[in-house]
Write a protein that holds these residues in place. Structure first.
Motif, PDB file in Angstrom:
ATOM      1  N   GLY A  56      -7.276   4.044  -5.428  1.00 19.30           N
ATOM      2  CA  GLY A  56      -6.629   3.399  -4.373  1.00 19.30           C
ATOM      3  C   GLY A  56      -7.223   1.633  -4.409  1.00 19.30           C
ATOM      4  O   GLY A  56      -7.693   1.100  -5.387  1.00 19.30           O
ATOM      5  N   ALA A  57      -6.925   0.973  -3.277  1.00 22.10           N
ATOM      6  CA  ALA A  57      -7.129  -0.293  -3.308  1.00 22.10           C
ATOM      7  C   ALA A  57      -7.496  -0.775  -1.869  1.00 22.10           C
ATOM      8  O   ALA A  57      -7.077   0.098  -0.899  1.00 22.10           O
ATOM      9  CB  ALA A  57      -6.148  -1.143  -3.772  1.00 22.10           C
ATOM     10  N   ARG A  58      -8.094  -1.877  -1.674  1.00 22.59           N
ATOM     11  CA  ARG A  58      -8.433  -2.265  -0.216  1.00 22.59           C
ATOM     12  C   ARG A  58      -8.238  -3.820  -0.305  1.00 22.59           C
ATOM     13  O   ARG A  58      -8.613  -4.554  -0.941  1.00 22.59           O
ATOM     14  CB  ARG A  58     -10.092  -1.960   0.120  1.00 22.59           C
ATOM     15  N   PHE A  59      -7.315  -4.265   0.937  1.00 24.30           N
ATOM     16  CA  PHE A  59      -6.939  -5.692   0.983  1.00 24.30           C
ATOM     17  C   PHE A  59      -7.641  -5.886   2.372  1.00 24.30           C
ATOM     18  O   PHE A  59      -7.294  -5.116   3.387  1.00 24.30           O
ATOM     19  CB  PHE A  59      -5.514  -6.036   1.099  1.00 24.30           C
ATOM     20  N   ALA A 107       0.908  -1.289  -0.070  1.00 22.22           N
ATOM     21  CA  ALA A 107       0.165  -0.037   0.077  1.00 22.22           C
ATOM     22  C   ALA A 107       0.929   1.292  -0.138  1.00 22.22           C
ATOM     23  O   ALA A 107       0.702   2.152  -0.783  1.00 22.22           O
ATOM     24  CB  ALA A 107      -0.847   0.121   1.089  1.00 22.22           C
ATOM     25  N   LEU A 108       1.993   1.214   0.920  1.00 25.76           N
ATOM     26  CA  LEU A 108       2.740   2.466   0.947  1.00 25.76           C
ATOM     27  C   LEU A 108       3.536   2.514  -0.397  1.00 25.76           C
ATOM     28  O   LEU A 108       3.775   3.855  -1.146  1.00 25.76           O
ATOM     29  CB  LEU A 108       3.811   2.286   1.983  1.00 25.76           C
ATOM     30  N   GLN A 109       3.830   1.401  -1.257  1.00 29.11           N
ATOM     31  CA  GLN A 109       4.457   1.698  -2.466  1.00 29.11           C
ATOM     32  C   GLN A 109       3.689   2.162  -3.689  1.00 29.11           C
ATOM     33  O   GLN A 109       3.986   2.698  -4.623  1.00 29.11           O
ATOM     34  CB  GLN A 109       5.025   0.161  -2.763  1.00 29.11           C
ATOM     35  N   ALA A 110       2.095   1.970  -3.195  1.00 34.77           N
ATOM     36  CA  ALA A 110       1.290   2.291  -4.056  1.00 34.77           C
ATOM     37  C   ALA A 110       0.834   3.724  -4.234  1.00 34.77           C
ATOM     38  O   ALA A 110       0.182   4.181  -5.126  1.00 34.77           O
ATOM     39  CB  ALA A 110      -0.019   1.437  -4.011  1.00 34.77           C
ATOM     40  N   VAL A 111       1.198   4.362  -3.192  1.00 35.37           N
ATOM     41  CA  VAL A 111       0.894   5.889  -2.953  1.00 35.37           C
ATOM     42  C   VAL A 111       2.385   6.524  -3.651  1.00 35.37           C
ATOM     43  O   VAL A 111       3.257   6.540  -3.173  1.00 35.37           O
ATOM     44  CB  VAL A 111       0.646   6.168  -1.543  1.00 35.37           C
ATOM     45  N   PRO A 112       2.094   7.349  -4.770  1.00 35.16           N
ATOM     46  CA  PRO A 112       3.141   8.149  -5.146  1.00 35.16           C
ATOM     47  C   PRO A 112       3.787   9.107  -4.211  1.00 35.16           C
ATOM     48  O   PRO A 112       3.014   9.644  -3.334  1.00 35.16           O
ATOM     49  CB  PRO A 112       2.564   8.933  -6.280  1.00 35.16           C
ATOM     50  N   ASN A 143      -5.214   5.320  -0.995  1.00 37.36           N
ATOM     51  CA  ASN A 143      -5.647   5.938  -2.059  1.00 37.36           C
ATOM     52  C   ASN A 143      -4.765   6.310  -3.186  1.00 37.36           C
ATOM     53  O   ASN A 143      -4.717   7.194  -3.728  1.00 37.36           O
ATOM     54  CB  ASN A 143      -6.266   7.393  -1.521  1.00 37.36           C
ATOM     55  N   GLY A 144      -3.999   5.303  -3.453  1.00 38.69           N
ATOM     56  CA  GLY A 144      -3.065   5.365  -4.559  1.00 38.69           C
ATOM     57  C   GLY A 144      -3.496   4.923  -5.725  1.00 38.69           C
ATOM     58  O   GLY A 144      -4.336   5.370  -6.075  1.00 38.69           O
ATOM     59  N   ARG A 145      -2.526   4.308  -6.559  1.00 39.58           N
ATOM     60  CA  ARG A 145      -2.571   4.068  -7.920  1.00 39.58           C
ATOM     61  C   ARG A 145      -3.834   3.208  -8.136  1.00 39.58           C
ATOM     62  O   ARG A 145      -4.348   3.185  -9.639  1.00 39.58           O
ATOM     63  CB  ARG A 145      -1.380   3.574  -8.354  1.00 39.58           C
TER      64      ARG A 145
END
Length: 426
Positions: A408-411, A323-328, A356-358
């Motif tokens: 974004g994404a949710r796991f 998740a942290l890597q998915a947020v620019p 709320n990233g890629r």
């Protein structure tokens, strides 16, 4: 009952013989002394006779069965007649007249006279040797497949372990870099400069203090330096504690591969909120300074779950790291959060990691947990696959959702609260 004329009796016997010869089973019948009263030709040939009539009056000890087989057959026959109850579809090994090993599917029923007294036994069987051989070949093939699967599983486990260890080592590297920076620019360096300026005046310090106006500031400087060194000491101690925690996590990751080799028993009570906090801290350490912060949202009454704490942390750190890597880095409103939700009705506890990233394309959602599949150019596709396997070992499940690219994404890691109902995987 009227007596049949000879022709009618002959026709009846012929019909009975035709029926017996048409049955695809070997059929025989014996009296109470286990002497053969008759059979169809299929059984007679198996017993070594060209004519079924030659079998009449024989017992099993006269036939080409082994002594062990004959004792077994005779015992079964006597038991059926003594109990007056049938036995159906029993698989039996037997050697035929040529000495070949065969398998038979046998049924035996007691024969009764008009008064209901048992006077003999009727038996029938069919050769299932081909089926048994096919089953043996299937079992051998399945055993080979299991071995191949285990070898492939070992490779997956090793890959997953290396991936999780890599995450932990990244955080250890970040921590070591921070320690190095603080050791190089902290109050120790200032103390060394102060000592260097005072060292030439060791022998005449009273005269130096009386003559140099800077000496009046020395007490406050030393006090301030002492306080700064205490603060830095506390920071270094906290950083060392985190490094120690990460090293312990590496050890847990390596030992956790046993979850796929034998049932895990390392289940212990763990507050859900504490697990979320620890996972957030470890994942943030993996990324280092400059990235999005992880916000932990857990209720004050978040439950305690009895589970494999180390394995849960591995899954959560993986999810938070992704998740942290998915947020620019240049996304001003970038955020990552982890929260805990309990479903008392279903008896489950869920850890939800959301960013709320890629985001993720809908076509990729269904493949996220496949071994080797990744949506990142620099990814390996090991982390989520291993996390999904670990969720299964924990008796739970791992699910992914996204509203699409840029959204974004949710796991969600869902675990059973009733761990007594969980049977660890072997």
């Amino acid at each position: 009952m009227p007596k049949l004329d000879p022709e009618a009796a002959r026709q009846r016997d012929q019909v009975l013989r035709t029926v017996l010869e048409s049955i695809p089973h070997c059929v025989f019948w014996k009296d109470r002394d286990c002497l053969y009263l008759g059979s169809n030709s299929g059984f007679a040939r198996l017993a070594g006779f060209d004519d079924a009539a030659d079998l009449i009056g024989q017992d099993d000890y006269d036939l080409p069965w082994t002594r062990t087989e004959t004792d077994f057959f005779r015992k079964c026959d006597l038991d059926v007649m003594a109990r007056g109850e049938a036995i159906l579809n029993v698989e039996e090994p037997q050697k035929n007249a040529l000495g070949e090993e065969t398998w038979l599917l046998t049924s035996k029923v007691p024969l009764r006279d008009e008064a209901g007294r048992v006077f003999g036994i009727l038996g029938m069987f069919v050769d299932i040797t081909d089926r048994k051989r096919a089953e043996l070949e299937r079992d051998e093939a399945q055993a080979k497949l299991v071995v191949a699967s285990r070898e492939a599983g070992k490779s997956e486990i090793a890959t997953g372990v290396l991936h999780n260890v890599g995450n932990a080592i990244n955080s250890i590297g970040v921590g070591v870099d921070l320690l190095r920076e603080r050791l190089g620019a902290g109050p120790v360096a200032l103390a060394e400069r102060l000592a260097a300026s005072l060292r030439p005046h060791r022998a005449d310090f009273p005269a130096f203090a009386a003559a140099d106006p800077r000496a009046a500031a020395l007490p406050d400087l030393v006090i301030g330096l002492s306080e700064a060194m205490r603060r830095e000491h506390d920071r270094l101690r906290d950083e060392l504690a985190q490094l120690t925690e990460q090293v312990a996590h590496v050890k847990d990751v390596i030992s956790s591969q046993q979850a796929f080799a034998r049932p895990r028993t390392a289940r212990e009570p763990a507050p859900a909120a504490a697990l979320a906090e620890e996972a957030a801290r470890m994942a943030t350490a993996c990324i280092g300074p400059g990235g999005a912060a992880v916000r932990v949202r857990t209720a004050a009454d978040a439950p305690v779950v009895t589970t494999d704490r180390s394995l849960v942390l591995q899954v959560l750190v993986n999810l938070l790291h992704n998740a942290l890597q998915a947020v620019p880095a240049d996304q001003e409103d970038g955020s990552v959060e982890i929260r805990v939700a309990q479903d008392a009705t279903a008896g489950t506890l869920a850890f939800v990691v959301e960013d709320n990233g890629r985001g993720i394309d809908a076509r990729a959602i269904g493949r996220l947990f496949e071994h080797g599949y990744t949506t990142r150019a620099d990814g390996h596709g090991f982390g989520l696959h291993t996390a999904a396997l670990s969720a299964g070992v924990l008796g739970g499940r791992l699910e992914a959702a996204s509203d699409g690219p840029g959204r974004g994404a949710r796991f969600t890691l869902t675990l059973p609260m009733d761990q007594a109902a969980v049977h660890p995987a072997a």
